[in-house]
Design an enzyme around this catalytic site. Structure first.
Site, PDB file in Angstrom:
ATOM      1  N   ASP A 221       0.832  -1.194   0.000  1.00 38.08           N
ATOM      2  CA  ASP A 221       0.000   0.000   0.000  1.00 38.08           C
ATOM      3  C   ASP A 221       0.875   1.257   0.000  1.00 38.08           C
ATOM      4  OD1 ASP A 221      -2.720   1.191   0.393  1.00 38.08           O
ATOM      5  OD2 ASP A 221      -1.832   1.880   2.274  1.00 38.08           O
ATOM      6  N   GLU A 298       1.615  -0.558  -5.163  1.00 36.28           N
ATOM      7  CA  GLU A 298       0.591   0.442  -5.435  1.00 36.28           C
ATOM      8  C   GLU A 298       1.329   1.778  -5.497  1.00 36.28           C
ATOM      9  OE1 GLU A 298      -3.388   2.589  -3.603  1.00 36.28           O
ATOM     10  OE2 GLU A 298      -1.600   2.232  -2.404  1.00 36.28           O
TER      11      GLU A 298
END
Length: 584
Positions: A221, A298
């Site tokens: 993330d 990401e």
């Protein structure tokens, strides 16, 4: 005829390539996938019970969004304990059972890792709040003295990516207001200090904890975050992301997160050079395990060359290609992204990736039904333009054939295979996304794409909570979900599920994920036509407003809608908003 260079190691020798190079990876958002205990919240038991469904769909791997111990201020992306399962989702024993069952079915498991920030209820942050400025406890996070005569102003002008200021002031042990801490997201998500050696060692140990349990990889993330520019300089620019050859303007102060161009216009908290040292260290950790373990970034950065710096030989294995997602329903933008992606991927000998939707975006079948099918709204409410559901679904089905025909790895967000639309009429009182509240509703938020998916058309909560007649889901489902339910689509000819299953199967049989493409003479993005060849398959997509004549003599392998093919004066044509795979 235009050609594109080879883009994946698998193209040279598929037998020797790692599993992730050409995988179809399915994202499970655990709280909204399947509820195994009937309490209205999806859980790991529910995931285990539905693994056969995913194996039948034909995907190769499952990526699980966070299920760790968390106060759930941001749906689990605020982690209080990286080594345990939140009771909402079950237990470590439930995780192990799910992992073992997945492996028995031939499915790999990728788990989400959230290294940029913790929860404010993490033991480290609780210790930091009661420690003195300058202490080792505070040095794990980014605490700074404020500006002004009494430190009453934030250390800089950074804004939270969920809206509002990125700094919160905390009291000293004597009760007087003291230092400020940085939180690029919600106030309950304090940023870690990645200049601190203890932070780096801790996160490497978290990797080992899950690798030892047998996970096959990690989705990282905010992978372009963590490292901040020295001195934490002010920044408030407007930035532009490139989708294909088009520019999409993003407000740098209020963007939902993740758009981060590089160079002179780069935010000082994204895509800093130091993040690559972190991933080189993580690469070494994964190398210590067998089975081709992987990391996928990401990283919402541009230009494309910056994205592929994350997947150099000694760093990660994959990075999400958000330019493909942002291209929308536009032939020129899709074409531009594909050309650029495959070129940059080949430069670092890494696989391309393709994705249409995820848990942070309005579902693509709804975006494609808007008046501007290239727009990227931050949620849709009943007060906003409502998508054309039928048109959006047709375009979404066609987009899946464009995606699955491309070499590399494809990501499917749960419900994509059912053609699920966004829930665009959620009442404000049920919304839970912190970005909705921090922007006072200016951003509708991400709840609409996170609504629990439907399994049975005639069951309570559409079967999400199994046999429990009282299982009310954590977010309400729209009535339209009944016609999208899995039991209305599995083994039903012409359904979106069967289209996905057929395309994924053919993709595997014909080696499209490990192939390479060349643009054929029919390719004409300016007219709205995409046409390329990958091995034994011709992919044609009609994004124009007129029927398109297909080449003579080619057999149809799969078409996005059966009625999209017709014979006009002896010539086979493809209707607008449709795609087809033909024999090469």
């Amino acid at each position: 005829m235009n050609s594109v260079p080879a883009s994946t190691p698998a193209e040279a020798d598929n037998a020797d390539s790692p599993w992730w190079a050409d995988a179809v990876i399915y994202q499970v958002y655990p709280r909204s996938f399947a509820d195994g205990n009937g309490d209205g919240m999806g859980d790991l038991v529910g995931v285990t019970e539905r693994l056969n469904y995913l194996a039948d769909l034909g995907v190769n791997a499952v990526w699980l969004s966070p299920f760790y111990t968390s106060p759930q201020a941001d749906a689990g992306y605020d982690v209080a304990d990286y080594r345990n399962v939140d009771p909402l989702f079950g237990s470590l024993a439930d995780f192990d059972e799910m992992l073992n069952e997945a492996h028995e079915l031939g499915l790999k498991i990728i788990v989400d890792l959230v290294p940029n920030h913790t929860s404010d209820e993490h033991e480290w942050f609780k210790a930091a709040l009661v420690a003195a400025p300058g202490s080792s406890e505070r040095d794990r996070y980014i605490f700074r003295d404020g500006k002004g005569e009494n430190g009453e102003e934030p250390p800089n002008n950074w804004q939270s990516l969920f809206g509002g200021p990125a700094w919160t002031r905390v009291p000293n042990t004597d009760g007087a207001l003291g230092q400020w801490y940085l939180h690029l997201f919600d106030t309950k998500q304090p940023d870690l200090n990645w200049e601190n050696a203890e932070v780096r060692a801790e996160m490497e140990d978290v990797l080992r904890f899950w690798l030892d349990r047998g996970v096959d990889g990690f989705r990282v993330d905010v992978a372009h975050g963590m490292v901040k520019a020295e001195g934490l300089p002010d920044w408030s620019a407007k930035v532009a992301m490139v989708a294909g050859n088009e520019s999409v303007e993003i407000d740098g102060e209020a963007a939902e997160g993740n758009m981060a161009p590089s160079g002179d216009n780069a935010p000082p908290y994204f895509d800093q050079e130091g993040v690559h040292d972190i991933y080189r260290a993580w690469h070494k950790v994964l190398k210590g395990y067998d089975g081709d373990r992987m990391l996928v970034a990401e990283a919402w950065v541009e230009p494309m060359s910056r994205i592929f710096r994350y997947v150099r030989d000694d760093e990660m294995q994959q990075a999400f290609n958000f330019g493909f997602l942002l291209a929308g329903w536009d032939a020129a933008r899709i074409h531009g992204n594909v050309v650029e992606t495959l070129h940059e991927a080949s430069a670092v000998n890494a696989p391309a990736t393709w994705v249409l939707s995820n848990h942070d975006t309005v579902r693509h079948s709804s975006r494609y039904g808007l008046a501007d099918p290239t727009s990227f709204p931050k949620g849709i409410s009943a007060d906003d333009e409502q998508p054309d559901e039928e048109l959006g679904l047709a375009r979404g089905r066609a987009a899946s054939l464009i995606m699955f025909g491309l070499p590399g790895s494809a990501y499917v967000y749960q419900g994509d295979e059912l053609g699920l639309p966004e829930h665009t009429t959620l009442p404000n009182e049920v919304r839970q996304d912190p970005s909705f509240f921090r922007t006072e509703g200016a951003e509708r938020g991400r709840d609409g794409c996170r609504v629990p998916i439907p399994w049975e058309a005639d069951a309570p909560a559409y079967g999400f909570s199994g046999d429990n007649p009282d299982g009310e889901p954590w977010l309400p489902q729209p009535e339209s979900f009944a016609r999208y339910a899995a039991d209305e689509q599995v083994d039903v000819e012409g359904s979106t599920f069967e289209l996905y299953r057929q395309a994924i199967s053919l993709r595997s049989q014909l080696g499209l994920g490990s192939g390479s493409i060349e643009w054929t003479e029919a390719n004409d993005p300016a007219r709205g036509i995409l046409a390329y060849r990958n091995g034994k398959v011709q992919v044609l997509a009609n994004l124009s407003g007129e029927p398109f004549e297909l080449p003579d003599g080619a057999g149809v392998l799969v078409v996005s809608e059966e009625q999209a093919l017709s014979n006009r004066g002896g010539a086979e044509t493809l209707a607008p908003n449709a795609a087809v795979w033909l024999t090469a």
